[in-house]
Design an enzyme around this catalytic site. Structure first.
Site, mmCIF file in Angstrom:
data_model
loop_
_atom_site.group_PDB
_atom_site.id
_atom_site.type_symbol
_atom_site.label_atom_id
_atom_site.label_comp_id
_atom_site.label_asym_id
_atom_site.label_seq_id
_atom_site.Cartn_x
_atom_site.Cartn_y
_atom_site.Cartn_z
ATOM 1 N N ARG A 111 46.099 -34.898 18.940
ATOM 2 C CA ARG A 111 46.704 -33.720 19.566
ATOM 3 C C ARG A 111 47.136 -33.860 21.012
ATOM 4 N NH1 ARG A 111 41.938 -30.041 17.515
ATOM 5 N NH2 ARG A 111 41.028 -32.048 18.071
ATOM 6 N N ASP A 140 40.407 -39.508 8.206
ATOM 7 C CA ASP A 140 39.205 -38.891 8.781
ATOM 8 C C ASP A 140 37.982 -39.361 8.012
ATOM 9 O OD1 ASP A 140 38.577 -36.585 10.843
ATOM 10 O OD2 ASP A 140 37.151 -36.415 9.202
ATOM 11 N N ARG A 160 52.290 -32.533 12.986
ATOM 12 C CA ARG A 160 51.199 -31.688 12.489
ATOM 13 C C ARG A 160 51.674 -30.261 12.198
ATOM 14 N NH1 ARG A 160 48.155 -29.152 10.456
ATOM 15 N NH2 ARG A 160 45.948 -28.748 10.771
ATOM 16 N N TYR A 208 27.396 -34.019 7.902
ATOM 17 C CA TYR A 208 28.417 -32.986 7.630
ATOM 18 C C TYR A 208 28.273 -32.433 6.215
ATOM 19 C CZ TYR A 208 30.851 -34.227 11.934
ATOM 20 O OH TYR A 208 31.170 -34.426 13.257
ATOM 21 N N ARG A 265 40.404 -42.298 18.447
ATOM 22 C CA ARG A 265 41.232 -41.096 18.299
ATOM 23 C C ARG A 265 42.541 -41.196 19.088
ATOM 24 N NH1 ARG A 265 39.103 -36.042 16.713
ATOM 25 N NH2 ARG A 265 37.222 -36.328 15.517
HETATM 26 O O1 CP3 Z 1 41.219 -42.665 15.890
HETATM 27 C C1 CP3 Z 1 42.268 -42.301 15.322
HETATM 28 O O2 CP3 Z 1 43.334 -42.099 15.956
HETATM 29 C C2 CP3 Z 1 42.290 -42.220 13.813
HETATM 30 C C3 CP3 Z 1 42.002 -40.956 13.253
HETATM 31 C C4 CP3 Z 1 40.610 -40.318 13.236
HETATM 32 C C5 CP3 Z 1 40.453 -38.920 13.101
HETATM 33 N N1 CP3 Z 1 39.126 -38.660 12.949
HETATM 34 C C6 CP3 Z 1 41.559 -37.944 13.069
HETATM 35 C C7 CP3 Z 1 41.282 -36.500 13.279
HETATM 36 C C8 CP3 Z 1 39.331 -40.885 13.239
HETATM 37 C C9 CP3 Z 1 38.922 -42.331 13.417
HETATM 38 C C10 CP3 Z 1 38.396 -39.828 13.051
HETATM 39 C C11 CP3 Z 1 36.938 -40.037 12.950
HETATM 40 C C12 CP3 Z 1 36.036 -38.887 12.910
HETATM 41 N N2 CP3 Z 1 36.237 -37.661 12.319
HETATM 42 C C13 CP3 Z 1 34.713 -38.897 13.407
HETATM 43 C C14 CP3 Z 1 34.035 -40.088 14.054
HETATM 44 C C15 CP3 Z 1 34.428 -40.259 15.468
HETATM 45 C C16 CP3 Z 1 33.921 -39.187 16.381
HETATM 46 O O3 CP3 Z 1 34.763 -38.491 16.956
HETATM 47 O O4 CP3 Z 1 32.689 -39.060 16.507
HETATM 48 C C17 CP3 Z 1 34.149 -37.631 13.158
HETATM 49 C C18 CP3 Z 1 32.759 -37.173 13.533
HETATM 50 C C19 CP3 Z 1 35.129 -36.859 12.465
HETATM 51 C C20 CP3 Z 1 34.974 -35.472 11.925
HETATM 52 C C21 CP3 Z 1 36.004 -34.547 12.430
HETATM 53 N N3 CP3 Z 1 37.347 -34.580 12.099
HETATM 54 C C22 CP3 Z 1 35.809 -33.444 13.288
HETATM 55 C C23 CP3 Z 1 34.478 -33.039 13.889
HETATM 56 C C24 CP3 Z 1 37.055 -32.826 13.451
HETATM 57 C C25 CP3 Z 1 37.343 -31.545 14.155
HETATM 58 C C26 CP3 Z 1 37.297 -31.663 15.622
HETATM 59 C C27 CP3 Z 1 38.650 -31.967 16.151
HETATM 60 O O5 CP3 Z 1 38.765 -32.908 16.961
HETATM 61 O O6 CP3 Z 1 39.547 -31.240 15.764
HETATM 62 C C28 CP3 Z 1 38.019 -33.584 12.736
HETATM 63 C C29 CP3 Z 1 39.475 -33.340 12.655
HETATM 64 C C30 CP3 Z 1 40.394 -34.441 13.079
HETATM 65 N N4 CP3 Z 1 40.257 -35.763 12.741
HETATM 66 C C31 CP3 Z 1 41.570 -34.300 13.866
HETATM 67 C C32 CP3 Z 1 42.138 -35.572 13.991
HETATM 68 C C33 CP3 Z 1 43.410 -35.965 14.692
HETATM 69 C C34 CP3 Z 1 42.127 -32.989 14.406
HETATM 70 C C35 CP3 Z 1 42.753 -32.189 13.294
HETATM 71 C C36 CP3 Z 1 44.147 -31.677 13.572
HETATM 72 O O7 CP3 Z 1 44.972 -32.366 14.179
HETATM 73 O O8 CP3 Z 1 44.409 -30.577 13.112
#
Ligand code: CP3
Length: 347
Positions: A33, A79, A42, A155, A29
């Site tokens: 943010r 994602d 964003r 999910y 990640r």
């Molecule tokens: O690593 C990176 O920089 C690449 C991008 C990436 C995102 N999600 C961007 C994201 C990667 C590799 C993921 C993987 C992901 N997504 C996982 C596996 C890794 C982990 O954290 O366990 C999972 C379970 C998800 C599902 C997911 N996506 C959730 C639970 C959420 C909401 C929680 C949160 O952090 O907001 C997301 C949204 C998400 N995915 C965001 C980002 C940058 C935030 C959304 C935003 O910016 O509005």
């Protein structure tokens, strides 16, 4: 498959079992943010999915952390829930609440999932990969990814994040045939997705099994190990030389059979695994990645310095990729990431 230019690429060399001048470093990640430049991009798009679906912007936010920090790899910005979205499930990211999906709770709903639009949904991700690869220097690796079938299914079945993944585990117990059909569909679509990511420029792949830790022993073997093994085998048929990192978060000692049996090339370790355990039980099998506590990176200070040195001492003399044990937290001060990078480099 790897061309000559990748000789100086620390991540690729380490995943091939070599030792490099310093361990490669990237952060799960790493785009997101905690970076003001991400928040700015964003703020100017309607939704998170729109950001993922706009190649120019997805490529931009993928590159942002590499402009600021001396990291060894970029991970494509997308994602894991893009796969259910591509299968026709409704997916929304609600601010402050996380993802919301229209839940798939029985065999009928699973049978109604449809592959006809997958290409359309995935195409912008491939285009973003091509754009990033064109801008990245040869010594930086480009990572593609997907969620593991089990984690994505949690999910899909619960309709979002869930406590202990109870909904998906219950469906797997009560209707294993329907659940297996969902897992098999996810294996197929994810394999196609990863193979196309490689064709578009991904040089390393990571499979995120973020919720593997909620599975009991037999279910871990079936829904995490076996599904990942099937996925890895399909990808390796088409892209045998591309290293695959598996990340079975929360697996504990089951990380050992996971590493042995899935066919992965390297294993991502979460924060709960003791570094000595990793060295003795996993690093003897393959290169390892991990496992700094993201909360410690957020907190910073002397404790961070001490812990980074300790991880490097125990794991740094064999193939090792420095990373966090889970994704970076949005509250992390970017200065702490700079500090971490200099600690790893000056070892
Ligand atoms: O690593 C990176 O920089 C690449 C991008 C990436 C995102 N999600 C961007 C994201 C990667 C590799 C993921 C993987 C992901 N997504 C996982 C596996 C890794 C982990 O954290 O366990 C999972 C379970 C998800 C599902 C997911 N996506 C959730 C639970 C959420 C909401 C929680 C949160 O952090 O907001 C997301 C949204 C998400 N995915 C965001 C980002 C940058 C935030 C959304 C935003 O910016 O509005």
């Amino acid at each position: 498959m790897l061309d000559k230019r990748s000789t100086h690429n620390r991540l690729l060399r380490t995943l091939q079992g070599e030792l490099t001048d310093s361990p490669p470093l990237w952060l799960m990640r790493q785009a997101g943010r905690y970076l003001p430049e991400y928040r700015e991009v964003r703020a100017n798009v309607g939704s998170f999915l729109e950001l993922c679906g706009t190649p120019e912007l997805a490529a931009e936010v993928t590159l942002q952390p590499l402009r600021r920090f001396d990291l060894d790899a970029a991970i494509i910005f997308s994602d894991i829930l893009i796969v259910p979205y591509a299968l026709g499930q409704q997916v929304e990211f609600v601010k402050g609440e996380g993802p919301k999906l229209d839940p798939v709770t029985d065999g009928k709903a699973i049978a109604a999932l449809d592959r006809k639009d997958t290409e359309k949904v995935f195409a912008p991700v491939y285009e973003a990969l091509r754009r990033v690869r064109a801008e990245l220097p040869a010594e930086k690796a480009l990572i593609g990814f997907c969620g593991a079938p089990w984690t994505v299914a949690t999910y899909m079945v619960a309709g979002g994040g869930s406590k202990d993944q109870a909904e998906a585990r219950a469906l797997a117990y009560s209707d294993p045939e329907a659940f297996a059909a969902l897992i098999d569909l996810l294996v197929d679509v994810s394999a196609e997705y990863l193979i196309e990511q490689v064709k578009a420029g991904a040089q390393v792949l990571q499979i995120f099994d973020s919720w593997s830790g909620s599975l009991a022993e037999d279910e871990f073997a079936r829904w995490s190990i076996q599904a990942t093994k099937n996925l890895v085998a399909k990808v390796k048929e088409q892209a045998p030389d591309v290293p695959i990192i598996g990340f079975p978060k929360g697996a504990g000692p089951s990380a050992i059979p996971y590493a042995r049996r899935t066919g992965i090339d390297a294993i991502g370790c979460d924060t709960s695994l003791p570094v000595r355990f990793i060295a003795d039980n996993l690093q003897n099998l393959m290169p390892v990645q991990g496992n700094l506590d993201p909360v410690l990176l957020m907190a910073g200070g002397e404790h961070l310095d001490r812990r980074v040195k300790q991880i490097l001492e125990v794991l740094g003399d064999r193939p090792f990729v420095f990373n966090l044990g889970h994704g970076i937290l949005p509250e992390t001060p970017p200065e702490n990431v700079s500090r971490l990078v200099s600690l790893v480099r000056n070892k």
